[in-house]
Design an enzyme around this catalytic site. Structure first.
Site, PDB file in Angstrom:
ATOM      1  N   HIS A 101       0.843  -1.192   0.000  1.00 26.72           N
ATOM      2  CA  HIS A 101       0.000   0.000   0.000  1.00 26.72           C
ATOM      3  C   HIS A 101       0.874   1.236   0.000  1.00 26.72           C
ATOM      4  O   HIS A 101       2.030   1.195   0.395  1.00 26.72           O
ATOM      5  CB  HIS A 101      -0.979   0.011   1.173  1.00 26.72           C
ATOM      6  CG  HIS A 101      -0.363  -0.095   2.521  1.00 26.72           C
ATOM      7  ND1 HIS A 101       0.168  -1.272   3.025  1.00 26.72           N
ATOM      8  CD2 HIS A 101      -0.191   0.826   3.497  1.00 26.72           C
ATOM      9  CE1 HIS A 101       0.626  -1.073   4.249  1.00 26.72           C
ATOM     10  NE2 HIS A 101       0.433   0.209   4.552  1.00 26.72           N
ATOM     11  N   HIS A 103       0.906   5.324   1.139  1.00 29.69           N
ATOM     12  CA  HIS A 103       0.295   6.388   1.925  1.00 29.69           C
ATOM     13  C   HIS A 103       0.487   7.719   1.209  1.00 29.69           C
ATOM     14  O   HIS A 103       1.576   7.997   0.700  1.00 29.69           O
ATOM     15  CB  HIS A 103       0.984   6.523   3.294  1.00 29.69           C
ATOM     16  CG  HIS A 103       0.829   5.340   4.171  1.00 29.69           C
ATOM     17  ND1 HIS A 103      -0.175   5.234   5.102  1.00 29.69           N
ATOM     18  CD2 HIS A 103       1.566   4.206   4.276  1.00 29.69           C
ATOM     19  CE1 HIS A 103      -0.049   4.092   5.754  1.00 29.69           C
ATOM     20  NE2 HIS A 103       1.002   3.450   5.263  1.00 29.69           N
TER      21      HIS A 103
END
Length: 139
Positions: A101, A103
């Site tokens: 992922h 950010h």
């Protein structure tokens, strides 16, 4: 492939409701439920990959194209002074959920978000030697 035991797979694929900011066939970008700063978004691939090393290079490239798009929107909407685009790989690097992922964190002058490190120094010739080793390892 989706991992049925992965919370981020469930979030990315709509199995759990989210505050979705962006979605395409490969990614879902959602508001982070525990933001470093209001406006913090995480970008999740819909297919499971534990980290950048287990994700195909084309998808990694797409992730950062999405991150640029999200960062521009975060800057426009929040009026922030800057944006961190952050991606961690491995526990030692701060990864806590083992689903790749990215950010996107809005930053404001004098905010309290703490992303930093103590600086190290190279011994004479050490940076040159390491640079050559790295250059040889990059293929």
């Amino acid at each position: 492939m989706k991992d049925e035991n992965c919370i981020f797979c469930k979030l990315a694929n709509g199995d759990i409701p989210t505050n979705t900011v962006y979605e395409d066939s490969d990614f879902r970008a959602i508001m982070d439920a525990s933001p470093a700063k209001k406006g913090h978004v995480i970008i999740l691939p819909k297919q499971h990959a534990s980290d950048v090393f287990s994700l195909d290079p084309d998808t990694v490239g797409k992730a950062f194209k999405v991150a640029r798009k999200i960062a521009a929107a975060v800057k426009q909407v929040t009026g922030c002074d800057g944006v961190n685009i952050l991606q961690n790989n491995g526990e030692a690097a701060g990864q806590t959920v083992f689903h790749f992922h990215v950010h996107v964190i809005p930053r404001f002058k004098n905010d309290t978000v703490n992303i930093g490190w103590d600086h190290e120094e190279y011994a004479p010739g050490e940076a040159e030697k390491l640079a050559k080793e790295l250059a040889n390892a990059v293929k």
